[in-house]
Design an enzyme around this catalytic site. Structure first.
Site, short mmCIF file in Angstrom:
data_model
loop_
_atom_site.label_atom_id
_atom_site.label_comp_id
_atom_site.label_asym_id
_atom_site.label_seq_id
_atom_site.Cartn_x
_atom_site.Cartn_y
_atom_site.Cartn_z
N PRO A 264 12.67 16.39 5.00
CA PRO A 264 11.30 15.90 5.15
C PRO A 264 10.82 15.11 3.93
O PRO A 264 11.17 15.44 2.79
CB PRO A 264 10.48 17.19 5.28
CG PRO A 264 11.27 18.19 4.49
CD PRO A 264 12.71 17.81 4.60
N GLY A 265 10.05 14.08 4.17
CA GLY A 265 9.39 13.35 3.09
C GLY A 265 7.90 13.61 3.15
O GLY A 265 7.32 14.31 2.32
N ARG A 266 7.29 13.08 4.21
CA ARG A 266 5.83 13.19 4.37
C ARG A 266 5.32 14.62 4.23
O ARG A 266 4.33 14.87 3.57
CB ARG A 266 5.46 12.66 5.76
CG ARG A 266 3.97 12.68 6.05
CD ARG A 266 3.69 12.43 7.53
NE ARG A 266 4.48 11.32 8.04
CZ ARG A 266 4.15 10.04 7.91
NH1 ARG A 266 3.04 9.71 7.30
NH2 ARG A 266 4.94 9.10 8.40
N ARG A 302 -0.88 2.06 4.90
CA ARG A 302 -0.69 2.71 6.21
C ARG A 302 -1.70 2.29 7.27
O ARG A 302 -1.32 2.03 8.41
CB ARG A 302 -0.68 4.24 6.05
CG ARG A 302 0.46 4.75 5.16
CD ARG A 302 0.62 6.26 5.23
NE ARG A 302 1.09 6.69 6.54
CZ ARG A 302 0.35 7.27 7.45
NH1 ARG A 302 -0.91 7.59 7.22
NH2 ARG A 302 0.85 7.60 8.61
N CYS A 334 -8.08 -10.56 0.39
CA CYS A 334 -8.63 -11.67 1.17
C CYS A 334 -7.90 -11.84 2.50
O CYS A 334 -7.13 -12.78 2.70
CB CYS A 334 -8.60 -12.94 0.35
SG CYS A 334 -9.84 -12.85 -0.93
N GLU A 335 -8.11 -10.87 3.37
CA GLU A 335 -7.61 -10.93 4.74
C GLU A 335 -8.58 -10.13 5.59
O GLU A 335 -9.00 -9.04 5.20
CB GLU A 335 -6.21 -10.26 4.85
CG GLU A 335 -5.17 -10.92 4.00
CD GLU A 335 -3.81 -11.01 4.67
OE1 GLU A 335 -3.70 -10.78 5.89
OE2 GLU A 335 -2.86 -11.33 3.95
N TYR A 363 3.82 7.94 1.42
CA TYR A 363 3.76 6.53 1.85
C TYR A 363 2.44 5.88 1.40
O TYR A 363 1.87 5.05 2.10
CB TYR A 363 3.98 6.42 3.37
CG TYR A 363 5.27 7.08 3.79
CD1 TYR A 363 6.49 6.51 3.45
CD2 TYR A 363 5.27 8.31 4.46
CE1 TYR A 363 7.69 7.13 3.79
CE2 TYR A 363 6.47 8.94 4.80
CZ TYR A 363 7.67 8.34 4.46
OH TYR A 363 8.84 8.96 4.78
#
Ligand SMILES: *Cc1c(COP(=O)(O)O)cnc(C)c1O
Length: 406
Positions: A264-266, A302, A334-335, A363
């Site tokens: 596992p990571g998260r 995310r 700026c998006e 993440y």
């Protein structure tokens, strides 16, 4: 219910004043709790947990994870270097990359690190090299799970070797004198119900029976955490069913003491992290209320990449805030897609208030970038005594403007 860092407005403000904004803040106690919980999934003596470091590669966090008895996996030479810097020995690192060059496989193998290949093509390249003959491969069991198409890796995806090509793995291995000592898989990221994970584990065990020389099998990660107050993954139920499968498999497997790994990571790092930032403006535009902050998608990707939900809170003084309003929280990139949270019912903050983004430990920092020539933020650890210390400094403009050649 998620396990969260409890910061008062005063503490949040103090951290931002001391270390600047935005800022990743991690809690050591929560991190250690998650490590212990995963290690307790199975009592099988050769059960191991590999932390998947791409979720958060901070070296100080890796050191804590190491003291909890976890090992690690790596996706790249850079992750291997970070893990070595945290004190992991070569046999505690598993290199499970995707589409890497032979040079990158050599980078790992030369250091004594076990390599997993992700395709027959890479198995042939590896076989034709002079690298060590012990090798692992990644199976794609044909079953996927996860929070969205971008993170489901089992079934139709670029990952792993499909089930009906496993015979070719044996042929190629025999041709080059390779010993297949490990089989691994990872079916996707963020599941809160364990059926698919367990079904895929059965496929892996079934495949493993065809390889008599295995030293380990690795079931992958993907264990989810609740981002929106969903019920937690039932770790006791998962542990019980997993342990049953492990007993059945290891009891019948010809080699003793075969390692069984989860990866596992998260699950390990998500909940221990909160991302703090600052509100810079509040405005109405064509009927919508926009709260503008310094948390652009260069700081937390995310929401933009996966439409992910992160709970948001404002630290306002005096605490409590006003009436709930429907607001859209944005960053400073700026998006128009630079949106952290859309249409949330929250008390309207004021410029200068601190914003907290929950569950930001996985993440989060590891996906930051310098887009818009912004500096990546600092990271701070709150230890078990409640003290805070810098564990990664903010980028500097000198780093951003580094000369083209040394
Ligand atoms: C990303 C990854 C993991 C960890 O996934 P999580 O969803 O963070 O648990 C495990 N194994 C492999 C091979 C991965 O690529």
């Amino acid at each position: 219910m998620t396990d969260r860092i409890h910061l008062s407005t005063e503490q949040a403000r103090g951290l931002i004043e001391k270390y600047g904004s935005p800022l990743y803040v991690y809690d050591e106690g929560i991190l250690r709790r998650r490590c212990r919980e995963v290690r307790a999934l199975s009592a099988y003596p050769c059960f191991r947990v590999n932390y998947s470091a791409k979720a958060n590669t901070n070296i100080e966090l890796l050191k804590i994870i190491r003291t909890e008895g976890l090992q690690v996996d790596a996706m790249s030479p850079g992750e291997i270097l970070a893990e070595e810097a945290a004190g992991f020995a070569p046999e505690e690192i598993f290199f499970v990359p995707n589409n890497v060059s032979l040079e990158e496989m050599r980078f790992a193998a030369d250091r004594g690190i076990m390599v997993s290949v992700d395709s027959l093509s890479q198995l042939e390249q590896y076989g034709g090299s002079g690298l060590p003959r012990r090798i692992a491969f990644r199976l794609n069991p044909g079953i996927g799970a996860g929070h969205g198409a971008k993170v489901i890796t089992g079934g139709k995806s670029k990952f792993g070797i499909e089930r009906n090509q496993v015979g070719r793995v044996r042929e190629i291995a025999a041709r080059f004198g390779l010993r297949i000592v490990g089989i691994n898989q990872h079916i996707g990221s963020l599941f809160l119900k364990d059926e698919d994970y367990l079904a895929a584990a059965e496929v892996l065990f079934e495949t493993a029976r065809k390889f008599p020389e295995l030293e380990f099998v690795d079931l992958g990660g993907g264990l989810g955490v609740p981002y929106r107050n969903e019920p937690r993954l039932d770790m006791e139920a998962l542990g019980a069913r997993l342990s049953g499968l492990i007993t059945d498999f290891t009891g019948a497997y010809p080699r003793e003491n075969i390692g069984v790994v989860v990866e596992p990571g998260r699950y390990i790092t998500a909940e221990c992290g909160v991302l703090l930032g600052t509100v810079h403006s509040v405005k109405e535009n064509y009927g919508e209320t926009y709260v503008g902050t310094d948390i652009g998608f260069n700081v937390l990707m995310r929401p933009v990449l996966y439409d992910s939900w992160h709970d948001i809170r404002f630290f306002s003084s005096p605490e409590g805030g006003g009436d709930l309003r429907k607001i859209t929280v944005t960053g400073n990139i700026c998006e128009s897609g630079d949106i952290l949270a859309r249409d949330r019912e929250l008390p309207l903050p004021r410029p200068g208030d601190i914003i907290g983004v929950e569950n930001a430990g996985a993440y989060g920092y590891s996906m930051t970038s310098n887009y818009n020539s912004r500096l990546r933020p600092a990271e701070v650890l709150i230890d078990r005594a409640g003290g805070d210390r810098l564990i990664r400094r903010r980028d500097t403009y000198a780093e951003l403007l580094r000369p083209p050649a040394p």
